[in-house]
Design an enzyme around this catalytic site. Structure first.
Site, PDB file in Angstrom:
ATOM      1  N   CYS A  42      -0.665 -12.479  -6.580  1.00 17.54           N
ATOM      2  CA  CYS A  42       0.539 -12.055  -7.282  1.00 17.54           C
ATOM      3  C   CYS A  42       1.050 -10.718  -6.768  1.00 17.54           C
ATOM      4  O   CYS A  42       0.276  -9.855  -6.373  1.00 17.54           O
ATOM      5  CB  CYS A  42       0.283 -11.891  -8.780  1.00 17.54           C
ATOM      6  N   GLY A  71       2.007 -13.713  -2.479  1.00 19.93           N
ATOM      7  CA  GLY A  71       2.098 -15.019  -3.135  1.00 19.93           C
ATOM      8  C   GLY A  71       3.333 -15.751  -2.661  1.00 19.93           C
ATOM      9  O   GLY A  71       4.425 -15.172  -2.676  1.00 19.93           O
ATOM     10  N   ASN A 130      -0.228  -9.203 -12.428  1.00 14.69           N
ATOM     11  CA  ASN A 130      -1.066  -9.376 -11.247  1.00 14.69           C
ATOM     12  C   ASN A 130      -2.493  -9.061 -11.642  1.00 14.69           C
ATOM     13  O   ASN A 130      -2.788  -7.964 -12.090  1.00 14.69           O
ATOM     14  CB  ASN A 130      -0.586  -8.424 -10.138  1.00 14.69           C
ATOM     15  N   GLY A 131      -3.385 -10.032 -11.441  1.00 11.36           N
ATOM     16  CA  GLY A 131      -4.780  -9.822 -11.785  1.00 11.36           C
ATOM     17  C   GLY A 131      -5.336 -11.016 -12.518  1.00 11.36           C
ATOM     18  O   GLY A 131      -4.756 -12.104 -12.493  1.00 11.36           O
ATOM     19  N   TYR A 141      -7.716  -6.431   3.533  1.00 11.97           N
ATOM     20  CA  TYR A 141      -6.942  -7.606   3.912  1.00 11.97           C
ATOM     21  C   TYR A 141      -5.591  -7.757   3.218  1.00 11.97           C
ATOM     22  O   TYR A 141      -4.579  -8.013   3.860  1.00 11.97           O
ATOM     23  CB  TYR A 141      -7.794  -8.858   3.661  1.00 11.97           C
TER      24      TYR A 141
END
Ligand code: SF4
Length: 509
Positions: free
Chosen positions: A47, A73, A147-148, A292
């Protein structure tokens, strides 16, 4: 039956077994996932969020922010806007640029907006659980983008339903809104603070009502969230929030600061106010964002990602140098670490693998026949750079090992004399429960095999990973930021993990 436990807190197992039915297989934003990305050989961030307050074209600004966050995403995206009276919300499946044409953006009026881009499951539930989620609650209309991944939902959903909550999605992000709606606190900001203090796990959240924008991070600060401003001559500044600062560049916004772990920020037409709804919890920001996920042109957790990756490559060269003719990155995420490695080792850097950027979404398709073609569709060797050379390949992770083996074979097939694989982080030995889609421990090659066994499997001449100390050193910022390293250590910073996911395989490769 699978159970959850925390390191050593076994007496909590029975009381919490029921949680699993609700929370098992959660992916980012809490949807009950079908282990879908577990069909890929790359970890996936799931996200990106953005929020805008005080801009005449708020929807378009949110669109630009999401465009810059597309790497977080690619399956669905949504934008909600508010004009002081109404709260509009449009979501769709696909890339941000595919969903939000000029016609669609024209249907999103207002000076405030929140947006979300998401890597989601395939299937019918995907659009339902796309965000922002808009809920008409006792506290008024609220839209949320998250997000999470929450980990302690317990029976919150059931108890909220008993209290009359009607859930429109299977997302645990909606639980946050329902907690707010059912909070006994008299003001909205108190209700939000009260609700956030009841949940555990990873959440960087943006929220909006008809006339206010909120942004908050979980007390451990797992996921990034930054605040910036666009200066408007003769008018108040536009306040913006985004998962990564690369979004600010496209918006021509100036970075102000990170939203702090445990902080709730509120933006109204009177300005910005803030409160710590939680304090004293050690910070454990996701170190894999630096390895990353985040873009190298972003500053997250107060540090440039490019700088961290460069240091990872340099440290990798110091720890596991090998005689070679050329350093080749696995594009794109291996590039910055490979540059650092090559400079430190004084070995020429070459783009010996070329990535086709137009096949990315193909890999989200679940059909086996597509996956089998994946690596060849995505990467192609530059034969004249590799032929007869001793090659050091730099990548950011090995998950199952299948992709790494195909890449090593590809480089050798292009004529390389030797192929040495170097990984810019430690072996991934444990799954993530904080918003990153990882396979279970059974499927993680490094959780079940020695480095020598992995080397043999991927058919490399040598294989080495960056040490944990080396990685921590590469992201260090004078000790200001604490990091989660659970996927490399199995040492989880929160109580709740899925025991089934952390069982090792019984059969090695
Ligand atoms: S387990 Fe790994 S990927 Fe997940 S939050 Fe921790 S460091 Fe990040």
């Amino acid at each position: 039956m699978t159970q959850r436990l925390y390191q050593g807190v076994e007496n909590e197992i029975d009381a919490t077994t029921a949680i699993l039915a609700e929370t098992k297989g959660k992916s980012c934003c809490g949807e009950a996932a079908s282990r879908r990305a577990r069909s890929t050989d790359k970890l996936r961030e799931e996200c990106g969020v953005v929020a805008i307050h005080g801009h005449p074209s708020a929807a378009r600004q949110a669109y630009l922010g999401l465009y810059a966050l597309q790497h977080r995403g690619q399956e669905s995206a949504g934008i909600a806007t508010a004009d002081g009276q109404r709260l509009a919300n449009i979501k769709g499946m696909g890339l941000v640029s595919e969903i939000f044409t000029d016609d669609v953006l024209a249907k999103l009026p207002g000076t405030m907006a929140i947006g979300h881009t998401r890597y989601s499951t395939t299937g019918d539930s995907a659009l339902l659980n796309a965000q922002p989620i808009r809920v008409d609650s006792t506290k008024g209309l609220i839209a949320i983008a998250h997000n999470g991944n929450l980990v302690n939902l317990g029976n919150l959903r059931a108890s909220l339903e008993r209290d009359g909550a009607y859930f429109q999605t299977t997302s645990d992000s909606e639980i946050i809104v329902q907690l707010i709606a059912h909070s006994g606190s008299s003001t909205l900001v108190d209700a939000i603070a009260d609700s956030l203090s009841k949940i555990d796990g990873a959440f960087s959240i943006v929220m909006m009502t008809r006339d206010r924008v909120f942004a908050a991070r979980d007390p451990r600060g797992f996921r990034p969230l930054s605040m910036g401003r666009i200066k408007n001559p003769g008018a108040p500044d536009t306040v913006v929030f985004a998962s990564e600062t690369c979004a600010f560049d496209l918006l021509r916004a100036e970075y102000i600061r990170d939203v702090l772990p445990g902080e709730l920020v509120m933006v109204t037409e009177d300005g910005v106010t803030s409160r710590q709804y939680s304090s004293g919890v050690p910070q454990t920001s996701c170190i894999f964002e630096h390895v990353y996920f985040a873009r190298p042109d972003s500053r997250i957790f107060g540090r440039w990602v490019q700088e961290s990756r460069d240091q990872m490559g340099r440290q990798l060269a110091r720890e596991s140098g090998v005689a070679a003719d050329v350093v080749v990155p696995v594009p794109d995420s291996g590039v910055t670490a490979a540059l650092g490695y090559a400079e430190e080792a004084r070995i020429p850097f070459r783009f010996g693998l070329i990535r086709n950027h137009y096949v990315g979404r193909t890999f989200i398709e679940p059909e086996q026949r597509v996956r089998d073609f994946g690596v060849r569709l995505k990467l192609n060797p530059v034969h004249n750079l590799l032929e007869g050379k001793r090659v050091i390949l730099i990548d950011d992770s090995i998950i199952r090992g299948t992709t790494s083996r195909k890449i090593v074979r590809m480089v050798r097939g292009a004529g390389a004399k030797e192929v040495h694989l170097r990984i810019s982080c430690p072996p991934t030995i444990s799954p993530c429960f904080y918003g990153v889609d990882t396979p279970s421990k059974r499927e993680l090659i490094a959780a079940n095999n020695s480095i020598e066994e992995i080397r043999r499997y991927i058919e490399a001449d040598s294989l080495a990973y960056l040490s944990l100390d080396g990685l921590l050193g590469a992201v260090q910022d004078q000790g200001r930021t604490g990091h989660c390293t659970a996927c490399y250590t199995g040492d989880y910073p929160t109580q709740w993990v899925d025991v089934e996911d952390i069982l090792p395989a019984t059969v090695n490769i």
